[in-house]
Design a protein around this motif. Structure first.
Motif, mmCIF file in Angstrom:
data_model
loop_
_atom_site.group_PDB
_atom_site.id
_atom_site.type_symbol
_atom_site.label_atom_id
_atom_site.label_comp_id
_atom_site.label_asym_id
_atom_site.label_seq_id
_atom_site.Cartn_x
_atom_site.Cartn_y
_atom_site.Cartn_z
ATOM 1 N N ASP A 147 0.847 -1.188 0.000
ATOM 2 C CA ASP A 147 0.000 0.000 0.000
ATOM 3 C C ASP A 147 0.882 1.237 0.000
ATOM 4 O O ASP A 147 1.657 1.446 0.943
ATOM 5 N N PRO A 148 0.812 2.077 -1.034
ATOM 6 C CA PRO A 148 1.687 3.269 -1.102
ATOM 7 C C PRO A 148 1.513 4.204 0.094
ATOM 8 O O PRO A 148 2.488 4.790 0.573
ATOM 9 N N GLY A 149 0.282 4.366 0.590
ATOM 10 C CA GLY A 149 0.076 5.250 1.728
ATOM 11 C C GLY A 149 0.765 4.743 2.982
ATOM 12 O O GLY A 149 1.414 5.507 3.708
ATOM 13 N N THR A 150 0.652 3.436 3.231
ATOM 14 C CA THR A 150 1.336 2.831 4.374
ATOM 15 C C THR A 150 2.841 2.983 4.240
ATOM 16 O O THR A 150 3.534 3.348 5.198
ATOM 17 N N ALA A 151 3.354 2.713 3.040
ATOM 18 C CA ALA A 151 4.794 2.812 2.806
ATOM 19 C C ALA A 151 5.297 4.230 3.011
ATOM 20 O O ALA A 151 6.346 4.449 3.624
ATOM 21 N N ALA A 152 4.536 5.213 2.522
ATOM 22 C CA ALA A 152 4.972 6.610 2.647
ATOM 23 C C ALA A 152 5.034 7.020 4.117
ATOM 24 O O ALA A 152 5.998 7.664 4.557
ATOM 25 N N PHE A 153 4.012 6.666 4.887
ATOM 26 C CA PHE A 153 3.993 7.060 6.293
ATOM 27 C C PHE A 153 5.107 6.393 7.077
ATOM 28 O O PHE A 153 5.842 7.056 7.821
ATOM 29 N N VAL A 154 5.254 5.073 6.932
ATOM 30 C CA VAL A 154 6.273 4.343 7.695
ATOM 31 C C VAL A 154 7.668 4.796 7.292
ATOM 32 O O VAL A 154 8.547 4.977 8.147
ATOM 33 N N ALA A 155 7.879 4.993 5.991
ATOM 34 C CA ALA A 155 9.203 5.419 5.530
ATOM 35 C C ALA A 155 9.553 6.802 6.075
ATOM 36 O O ALA A 155 10.682 7.029 6.541
ATOM 37 N N TYR A 156 8.602 7.730 6.015
ATOM 38 C CA TYR A 156 8.889 9.091 6.489
ATOM 39 C C TYR A 156 9.114 9.111 7.994
ATOM 40 O O TYR A 156 10.074 9.728 8.486
ATOM 41 N N LEU A 157 8.242 8.434 8.744
ATOM 42 C CA LEU A 157 8.377 8.452 10.195
ATOM 43 C C LEU A 157 9.676 7.782 10.628
ATOM 44 O O LEU A 157 10.362 8.260 11.544
ATOM 45 N N THR A 158 10.056 6.700 9.953
ATOM 46 C CA THR A 158 11.305 6.014 10.292
ATOM 47 C C THR A 158 12.506 6.885 9.962
ATOM 48 O O THR A 158 13.480 6.944 10.723
ATOM 49 N N ALA A 159 12.448 7.564 8.823
ATOM 50 C CA ALA A 159 13.548 8.468 8.456
ATOM 51 C C ALA A 159 13.694 9.579 9.488
ATOM 52 O O ALA A 159 14.810 9.960 9.867
ATOM 53 N N ARG A 160 12.581 10.100 9.966
ATOM 54 C CA ARG A 160 12.635 11.138 10.992
ATOM 55 C C ARG A 160 13.184 10.589 12.306
ATOM 56 O O ARG A 160 13.949 11.248 12.997
ATOM 57 N N ALA A 161 12.785 9.363 12.643
ATOM 58 C CA ALA A 161 13.220 8.773 13.908
ATOM 59 C C ALA A 161 14.699 8.453 13.918
ATOM 60 O O ALA A 161 15.329 8.434 14.977
#
Length: 398
Positions: free
Chosen positions: A135-149
């Motif tokens: 799911d692109p939406g799931t991937a975008a959120f998890v990727a961004y939040l992980t990059a920030r973390a």
């Protein structure tokens, strides 16, 4: 604008493999089969090579005593390797002994890297790519939040920037808009809020809880090892000479992440009563002496959590059942030091905070923000902000 360029490392440091040692093994043990290209980074393959090479000189794995476990001339002849001179035999014995030590270091560093990655980005890096990209939406959120973390810490006497910012919140709103399409189990690997966990089955929650429970024990072992190698100044948690602050802080970060997920999952399952018996405390990071001085000069002092930590049983003792740490004890100690046990995350998951304001990620040189990545590279190579002596040429350039 330096599009797509940064002077900072873009991945977690990987352990140095045993490629050089394997090449030497191939030269001294020509009967061994060829190794795969990635054999030097695979502990299982390295151990297999050591065992096969040991068979050629009649050495058992783990026999590393150079004085007692080597074969003398008559023993070599009896074992069928009498053609090897003492010098050649010793050379092979030493190599295998060094390779076992190298293998132990690789295993330790790989474990430390895994703990560091999990401490920063939770379990996001363990999600299979197929599930992540479904799911692109799931991937975008998890990727961004992980990059920030996983951003590097900034040298400051205040709080670090929170990963969940306005952009992350906007991406999360898209997931809310299409709940049936979102892979909430994948999201829970990085963002285990009550809302996210509410979309999961009890089986999925229990599966995550088991993983985090095992990880807590693994991190506790690393904390105990760092503690035993050099006792820390527990009342202040200020770094002293000889302290392995890097290992401790990486493990403390991992403990904090794992503990937060563990608390959230227990709460969603309705098993809060477990905390009445076992409520392991938080583990603070070690603070550099200059940062501690900065706190004092700016009118601050030790964080109240430090005093609570100093009075509670050590976490690894609690997990092993050697010390009791029920929720009532944690609440009593928190009350003594004026700490809210719920808002402070001591006896419950921290309340969900408002999204932080979005700010561009700066280039960092030893934690100090620098606007230009080219300037950051020059300052880093010059040793600026490192606390170490600068090279003369670098000083002249500055």
């Amino acid at each position: 604008m330096w599009h797509g360029y940064t002077s900072m490392r873009e991945e977690f440091v990987r352990p140095v493999g045993a490629q050089r040692q394997l090449a030497r093994t191939a030269a001294l043990f020509p009967n061994l089969s060829e190794f795969r290209a990635d054999a030097g980074d695979d502990p299982a393959q390295i151990e297999a090579v050591i065992r096969r090479a040991g068979e050629e000189i009649c050495r058992e794995y783990g026999e590393n005593d150079f004085g007692m476990e080597r074969l003398n001339r008559s023993e070599r002849a009896e074992a069928g390797i009498g053609e090897l001179s003492k010098r050649q035999y010793n050379k092979r014995f030493r190599l295998l002994r060094r390779m076992e030590a190298k293998l132990a270091r690789i295993v330790h560093e790989q474990r430390r890297r895994e703990i560091t990655m999990t401490g920063k980005g939770a379990l996001a890096h363990t999600v299979p790519y197929e599930a992540f990209a479904a799911d692109p939406g799931t991937a975008a959120f998890v990727a961004y939040l992980t990059a920030r973390a996983t951003m590097r810490s900034v040298f400051t006497n205040g709080t670090q920037r929170r990963p969940y910012d306005e952009v992350a919140d906007a991406l999360f709103q898209l997931l809310r808009a299409e709940p049936d399409r979102t892979n909430w189990y994948v999201v829970a690997h990085a963002h285990p809020t009550a809302e996210v966990l509410g979309h999961l089955s009890d089986e999925d929650i229990a599966r995550l809880l088991v993983r985090w429970s095992l990880f807590l024990r693994e991190v506790a072992e690393m904390l105990e090892d760092a503690w035993n190698r050099c006792r820390l100044e527990r009342d202040t948690m200020i770094v002293r000479p000889g302290n392995d602050s890097s290992t401790w802080n990486q493990a403390a970060q991992a403990w904090s992440t794992a503990r937060a997920h563990w608390f959230a999952l227990i709460g969603e399952l309705g098993e809060e009563d477990l905390l009445d018996r076992v409520c392991p405390g938080k583990v603070p990071r070690l603070m550099a002496a200059d940062v501690a001085y900065w706190h004092r000069m700016s009118g601050g002092g030790l964080h109240p959590d430090t005093y609570v930590w100093a009075e509670l049983p050590l976490p690894w003792e609690v997990l092993r059942g050697e010390a009791e740490c029920p929720r009532s004890l944690v609440e009593m100690v928190c009350q003594r030091h004026g700490v809210d046990p719920v808002a402070g995350g001591w006896t419950a998951p921290r309340p969900t905070a408002e999204p932080a304001r979005f700010r561009r990620t700066p280039e960092l040189v030893h934690g100090v923000a620098v606007a230009d990545p080219l300037m950051a590279s020059a300052l880093r190579s010059a040793g600026v902000f490192s606390g170490k002596g600068k090279r003369a040429a670098a000083q002249e350039w500055l």
